[in-house]
Design an enzyme around this catalytic site. Structure first.
Site, PDB file in Angstrom:
ATOM      1  N   HIS A  90      89.972  11.028  49.486  1.00  0.00           N
ATOM      2  CA  HIS A  90      89.989  11.429  48.075  1.00  0.00           C
ATOM      3  C   HIS A  90      88.806  12.376  47.844  1.00  0.00           C
ATOM      4  O   HIS A  90      87.824  12.037  47.186  1.00  0.00           O
ATOM      5  CB  HIS A  90      89.879  10.183  47.190  1.00  0.00           C
ATOM      6  CG  HIS A  90      90.207  10.424  45.748  1.00  0.00           C
ATOM      7  ND1 HIS A  90      90.661  11.632  45.271  1.00  0.00           N
ATOM      8  CD2 HIS A  90      90.149   9.596  44.665  1.00  0.00           C
ATOM      9  CE1 HIS A  90      90.861  11.533  43.961  1.00  0.00           C
ATOM     10  NE2 HIS A  90      90.571  10.313  43.577  1.00  0.00           N
ATOM     11  N   ARG A 112      84.572  14.824  37.197  1.00  0.00           N
ATOM     12  CA  ARG A 112      85.793  15.288  37.882  1.00  0.00           C
ATOM     13  C   ARG A 112      86.186  16.659  37.329  1.00  0.00           C
ATOM     14  O   ARG A 112      86.560  17.560  38.069  1.00  0.00           O
ATOM     15  CB  ARG A 112      86.945  14.291  37.669  1.00  0.00           C
ATOM     16  CG  ARG A 112      86.754  12.917  38.299  1.00  0.00           C
ATOM     17  CD  ARG A 112      86.781  12.978  39.803  1.00  0.00           C
ATOM     18  NE  ARG A 112      88.004  13.574  40.306  1.00  0.00           N
ATOM     19  CZ  ARG A 112      89.160  12.921  40.482  1.00  0.00           C
ATOM     20  NH1 ARG A 112      89.241  11.626  40.230  1.00  0.00           N
ATOM     21  NH2 ARG A 112      90.226  13.553  40.959  1.00  0.00           N
ATOM     22  N   GLN A 171      87.159  13.294  44.370  1.00  0.00           N
ATOM     23  CA  GLN A 171      86.308  12.239  43.814  1.00  0.00           C
ATOM     24  C   GLN A 171      84.883  12.379  44.350  1.00  0.00           C
ATOM     25  O   GLN A 171      83.907  12.274  43.594  1.00  0.00           O
ATOM     26  CB  GLN A 171      86.894  10.875  44.179  1.00  0.00           C
ATOM     27  CG  GLN A 171      86.117   9.712  43.605  1.00  0.00           C
ATOM     28  CD  GLN A 171      86.172   9.670  42.085  1.00  0.00           C
ATOM     29  OE1 GLN A 171      87.245   9.770  41.500  1.00  0.00           O
ATOM     30  NE2 GLN A 171      85.027   9.533  41.431  1.00  0.00           N
ATOM     31  N   ARG A 214      99.016  14.887  45.206  1.00  0.00           N
ATOM     32  CA  ARG A 214      98.610  13.485  45.390  1.00  0.00           C
ATOM     33  C   ARG A 214      99.803  12.769  46.000  1.00  0.00           C
ATOM     34  O   ARG A 214     100.872  12.702  45.402  1.00  0.00           O
ATOM     35  CB  ARG A 214      98.225  12.837  44.057  1.00  0.00           C
ATOM     36  CG  ARG A 214      98.151  11.326  44.165  1.00  0.00           C
ATOM     37  CD  ARG A 214      97.563  10.661  42.950  1.00  0.00           C
ATOM     38  NE  ARG A 214      96.137  10.906  42.849  1.00  0.00           N
ATOM     39  CZ  ARG A 214      95.306  10.185  42.080  1.00  0.00           C
ATOM     40  NH1 ARG A 214      95.772   9.206  41.325  1.00  0.00           N
ATOM     41  NH2 ARG A 214      94.026  10.460  42.048  1.00  0.00           N
ATOM     42  N   ASP A 254      85.353   0.139  44.673  1.00  0.00           N
ATOM     43  CA  ASP A 254      86.669   0.644  44.281  1.00  0.00           C
ATOM     44  C   ASP A 254      87.630  -0.540  44.292  1.00  0.00           C
ATOM     45  O   ASP A 254      87.271  -1.641  44.752  1.00  0.00           O
ATOM     46  CB  ASP A 254      87.111   1.749  45.271  1.00  0.00           C
ATOM     47  CG  ASP A 254      88.436   2.405  44.870  1.00  0.00           C
ATOM     48  OD1 ASP A 254      88.836   2.292  43.691  1.00  0.00           O
ATOM     49  OD2 ASP A 254      89.080   3.020  45.744  1.00  0.00           O
ATOM     50  N   CYS A 261      85.180   4.843  41.025  1.00  0.00           N
ATOM     51  CA  CYS A 261      85.980   6.045  40.766  1.00  0.00           C
ATOM     52  C   CYS A 261      86.971   5.836  39.626  1.00  0.00           C
ATOM     53  O   CYS A 261      87.465   6.819  39.067  1.00  0.00           O
ATOM     54  CB  CYS A 261      86.718   6.452  42.032  1.00  0.00           C
ATOM     55  SG  CYS A 261      87.859   5.182  42.616  1.00  0.00           S
TER      56      CYS A 261
HETATM   57  N1   CP Z   1      89.635   8.348  40.194  1.00  0.00           N
HETATM   58  C1   CP Z   1      90.871   8.869  40.121  1.00  0.00           C
HETATM   59  O1   CP Z   1      91.306   9.635  40.968  1.00  0.00           O
HETATM   60  O2   CP Z   1      91.597   8.485  39.016  1.00  0.00           O
HETATM   61  P1   CP Z   1      93.146   8.739  38.756  1.00  0.00           P
HETATM   62  O3   CP Z   1      93.922   7.867  39.711  1.00  0.00           O
HETATM   63  O4   CP Z   1      93.342   8.323  37.327  1.00  0.00           O
HETATM   64  O5   CP Z   1      93.453  10.198  38.967  1.00  0.00           O
HETATM   65  N1  NVA Z   2      91.620   3.719  46.312  1.00  0.00           N
HETATM   66  C1  NVA Z   2      92.339   3.966  45.084  1.00  0.00           C
HETATM   67  C2  NVA Z   2      91.714   5.107  44.333  1.00  0.00           C
HETATM   68  C3  NVA Z   2      92.334   5.418  43.008  1.00  0.00           C
HETATM   69  C4  NVA Z   2      91.723   6.624  42.347  1.00  0.00           C
HETATM   70  C5  NVA Z   2      93.801   4.236  45.399  1.00  0.00           C
HETATM   71  O1  NVA Z   2      94.084   4.931  46.382  1.00  0.00           O
HETATM   72  O2  NVA Z   2      94.652   3.741  44.674  1.00  0.00           O
END
Ligand code: CP
Ligand code: NVA
Length: 313
Positions: A134, A297, A137, A107, A229, A269
């Protein structure tokens, strides 16, 4: 396990509709037969290295628990604890990790960094979120949609809010599964044109369609699912105030939900900010499936891990 063609899972743009359907069926079955999979422990001896440059609750915990339940192991690797944080290259990190672990989850901010990592690694690389996409997700989201709505082809999903990574992966998966996606963002926050092109190329095969309106009330009409989101993603903390102003009028609240189908579900999400992108009565109300999404997930990523790890061994 599902037949796996690519070494990595970085995005969904190069998946085909058959792959998405096979994946979905596998993930739903794995969820139903979880006790048997746990007993079989098919990932015994397999290790997943997880590099996190940004915070995470769901991704980190669901991958770690997901590996453990299937007999494998996951290692939490924060950039600051790796030599990566002191300037070791991503390529050298990839080559070294390839000799210790069986797959890498990452990530990070830059999508290109994930691509570089995958190119230098001999083992599968999984995108656990970048600024662009993502995809993990989106895998959990089609499970949730299938559980709530059955057949996905022809369903109308509406996304209201920021044209961000979560929307981009939703566009890919909607196209792959033949859903119609109706999008509403403020001016200046539309999804990336490159993602539009990728999604539309897939949609030409599946018959999925996309529509866009700056008016959320117009966009949610007839929707089976309404998705939103956060307005400020990780890395955009300094734009929070400016974004709160730009997105006023894009909150998913009861008034907006009442314009969708009466049995529409609400999706997010997570993490969510009540009073900003969604009202508390919607996210905590009967139409909300956000915790089912969060649970999925785990199941979706276990199906993914089985596909990537068992076909690469
Ligand atoms: N939805 C999601 O990816 O959550 P986190 O940021 O907690 O991993
Ligand atoms: N769009 C958000 C998603 C978090 C799971 C981010 O990138 O922070």
């Amino acid at each position: 396990a599902t037949e796996w063609t690519d070494k990595d899972f970085i995005g969904l743009a190069n998946w085909g509709p058959e792959e998405a359907e096979a994946f979905l069926q596998h993930a739903l079955q794995l969820k139903a037969d979880k006790a048997e999979w746990v007993k079989k422990a098919p990932l015994q001896g397999k290790n997943l290295g997880m590099i996190f440059d940004k915070p995470s609750t769901r991704t980190r915990i669901s991958f770690e628990v997901g590996m453990a339940q299937l007999g494998g192991h996951a290692l939490n690797l924060h950039r600051q604890e790796l030599q990566l944080g002191r300037g070791e290259t991503i390529e050298d990190t990839a080559r070294v990790l390839s000799r210790y672990v069986d797959a890498i989850l990452i990530r990070t901010h830059s999508h290109d960094l994930v691509t570089q990592l995958a190119e230098a690694a001999d083992i599968p690389v999984i995108n656990g979120l970048t600024e662009r996409e993502h995809p993990c997700q989106a895998l959990a989201d089609i499970m949730t949609l299938a559980e709530c709505k059955g057949e996905l082809a022809g369903r109308i999903c509406c996304y209201v809010g920021d044209g961000n990574n979560v929307l981009h992966s939703l566009m890919h998966i909607a196209a792959l599964t033949g859903m119609h996606l109706s999008i509403s963002t403020p001016k200046g926050y539309e999804p990336s044109p490159a993602i539009w092109q990728e999604a539309e190329a897939i949609a030409r095969v599946t018959g999925s369609t996309f529509s866009f309106s700056y008016d959320p009330a117009q966009a949610v009409k007839d929707a089976d699912a309404v998705y939103t989101d956060v307005w400020a993603s990780m890395g955009q903390e300094e734009e929070k105030e400016q974004r709160a102003q730009a997105f006023a009028g894009y909150q998913v609240n009861q008034e907006l939900m009442s314009r969708a189908k009466p049995d529409a579900i609400f999706m997010h999400c997570l993490p969510a900010y009540r009073g900003l992108e969604v009202s508390a009565d919607v996210i905590d109300g009967p139409q909300s499936v956000v915790f089912q999404q969060a649970e999925n997930r785990l199941h979706a990523q276990q199906a993914l891990l089985l596909g990537l790890l068992l076909s690469s061994s």
